[in-house]
Motif scaffolding. Structure first.
Motif, mmCIF file in Angstrom:
data_model
loop_
_atom_site.group_PDB
_atom_site.id
_atom_site.type_symbol
_atom_site.label_atom_id
_atom_site.label_comp_id
_atom_site.label_asym_id
_atom_site.label_seq_id
_atom_site.Cartn_x
_atom_site.Cartn_y
_atom_site.Cartn_z
ATOM 1 N N HIS A 155 0.833 -1.197 0.000
ATOM 2 C CA HIS A 155 0.000 0.000 0.000
ATOM 3 C C HIS A 155 0.870 1.249 0.000
ATOM 4 N N LEU A 156 0.321 2.326 -0.498
ATOM 5 C CA LEU A 156 1.040 3.592 -0.423
ATOM 6 C C LEU A 156 1.170 4.012 1.037
ATOM 7 N N ASP A 157 2.347 4.469 1.416
ATOM 8 C CA ASP A 157 2.594 4.965 2.764
ATOM 9 C C ASP A 157 2.201 6.437 2.816
ATOM 10 N N PHE A 158 1.096 6.724 3.473
ATOM 11 C CA PHE A 158 0.600 8.095 3.562
ATOM 12 C C PHE A 158 1.237 8.866 4.723
ATOM 13 N N ASN A 159 2.275 8.292 5.329
ATOM 14 C CA ASN A 159 2.938 8.975 6.438
ATOM 15 C C ASN A 159 4.174 9.753 5.980
ATOM 16 N N THR A 176 2.517 15.068 8.661
ATOM 17 C CA THR A 176 2.192 13.943 7.790
ATOM 18 C C THR A 176 0.945 14.321 6.998
ATOM 19 N N VAL A 177 0.497 13.432 6.127
ATOM 20 C CA VAL A 177 -0.739 13.692 5.379
ATOM 21 C C VAL A 177 -1.912 13.844 6.338
ATOM 22 N N LEU A 208 -7.855 6.466 5.359
ATOM 23 C CA LEU A 208 -6.397 6.460 5.505
ATOM 24 C C LEU A 208 -5.973 5.899 6.859
ATOM 25 N N VAL A 209 -6.720 6.222 7.902
ATOM 26 C CA VAL A 209 -6.378 5.727 9.237
ATOM 27 C C VAL A 209 -6.644 4.227 9.346
ATOM 28 N N GLU A 210 -7.821 3.799 8.894
ATOM 29 C CA GLU A 210 -8.229 2.415 9.098
ATOM 30 C C GLU A 210 -7.569 1.435 8.119
ATOM 31 N N GLY A 213 -3.118 2.902 7.710
ATOM 32 C CA GLY A 213 -2.267 3.145 8.872
ATOM 33 C C GLY A 213 -1.733 4.551 8.985
ATOM 34 N N ALA A 214 -2.482 5.534 8.506
ATOM 35 C CA ALA A 214 -2.035 6.922 8.583
ATOM 36 C C ALA A 214 -2.033 7.404 10.034
ATOM 37 N N VAL A 215 -0.964 8.114 10.404
ATOM 38 C CA VAL A 215 -0.835 8.663 11.757
ATOM 39 C C VAL A 215 -0.314 10.093 11.662
ATOM 40 N N SER A 216 -0.360 10.781 12.783
ATOM 41 C CA SER A 216 0.193 12.132 12.841
ATOM 42 C C SER A 216 1.708 12.060 13.045
ATOM 43 N N PHE A 217 2.368 13.186 12.890
ATOM 44 C CA PHE A 217 3.823 13.227 13.043
ATOM 45 C C PHE A 217 4.246 12.775 14.434
ATOM 46 N N THR A 218 3.534 13.211 15.450
ATOM 47 C CA THR A 218 3.904 12.871 16.828
ATOM 48 C C THR A 218 3.703 11.385 17.133
ATOM 49 N N GLU A 219 2.925 10.699 16.309
ATOM 50 C CA GLU A 219 2.689 9.265 16.521
ATOM 51 C C GLU A 219 3.689 8.388 15.774
#
Length: 235
Positions: A155-159, A176-177, A208-210, A213-219
């Motif tokens: 999958h594309l890494d959206f992080n 991040t995205v 994207l999250v589910e 696996g998209a997360v925020s920068f701090t995660e």
């Protein structure tokens, strides 16, 4: 008489031998300056020449920002966007990455490996798609559909991380995205009252999250954050 002639010949040869100069620095007889020959055989020279030619003909590092610029330019044109962007990526893989027949999995691995370099106008290509209102075509149709660049295994890494201005604070920060969606894209829709697009972006955020696996920068893992910040210090 015969003995006398042999003695003269011997003395003459001895005199010529004494005339050969000696190299006092290394003790070697200085008699080999005009010797011609090849110190290596033909096979060894062919190997050396092959290495030299290969080194001189190495292609330069692919220009990832050039690919990004082409993709972002496609956002501003009419026509089948998904097909155009897919063609741009696959052509770049073939011409610059030198993969003769790249598969979607090849393309996704390549995009993930260089995710932080895929920027145009200071924004990641995904973030710029949100800015230009092309988020459905790029996020859902290109990277989440079999007709685009999608596989079950890769999958594309959206992080991907880019330094982006936070419109609320006015400060530039790594995003991040997912950060960009929360802090920029959704906020802009709220300010303009675009409720329909706000709902679409919210649904994409959940996808994207589910599913990706998209997360925020701090995660993100601390090493990934440190590596990004270390690289940016030298740019």
């Amino acid at each position: 008489m015969k003995f006398l002639i042999m003695t003269i010949v011997f003395i003459s040869a001895l005199g010529h031998a004494r005339e050969v100069p000696m190299n006092q620095r290394d003790g070697m007889v200085d008699c080999c300056k005009t010797v011609e020959g090849n110190p290596a055989n033909g096979k060894e020279l062919d190997i050396v020449r092959g290495i030299a030619n290969a080194t001189s003909e190495l292609k330069p590092k692919p220009d990832y920002e050039l690919l990004s610029a082409r993709i972002c330019a496609a956002y501003n044109t009419s026509g089948p966007l998904v097909k155009s962007v897919k063609l741009l990526i696959m052509t770049f893989m073939k011409d610059e990455v030198l993969i003769e027949n790249p598969t979607p999995a090849d393309a996704l691995k390549f995009l993930n490996l260089h995710k932080n370099e895929l920027t145009c106008q200071g924004k990641h290509i995904i973030n710029y798609a949100f800015e230009r209102g092309k988020y459905n075509e790029i996020v859902d149709d290109l990277f989440n559909d079999d007709d685009g660049i999608y596989t079950e295994d890769v999958h594309l890494d959206f992080n991907a991380i880019t330094n982006t201005k936070n419109p609320e604070t006015g400060l530039v920060e790594p995003m991040t995205v997912l950060d960009y969606i929360d802090k920029v894209a959704l906020r802009a829709r709220l300010m303009t009252g675009a409720t329909s697009s706000h709902r679409e972006i919210t649904e994409l955020r959940e996808l994207l999250v589910e599913d990706f696996g998209a997360v925020s920068f701090t995660e993100l893992p601390i090493k990934e954050r440190q590596d990004f910040e270390a690289v940016k210090q030298f740019k």
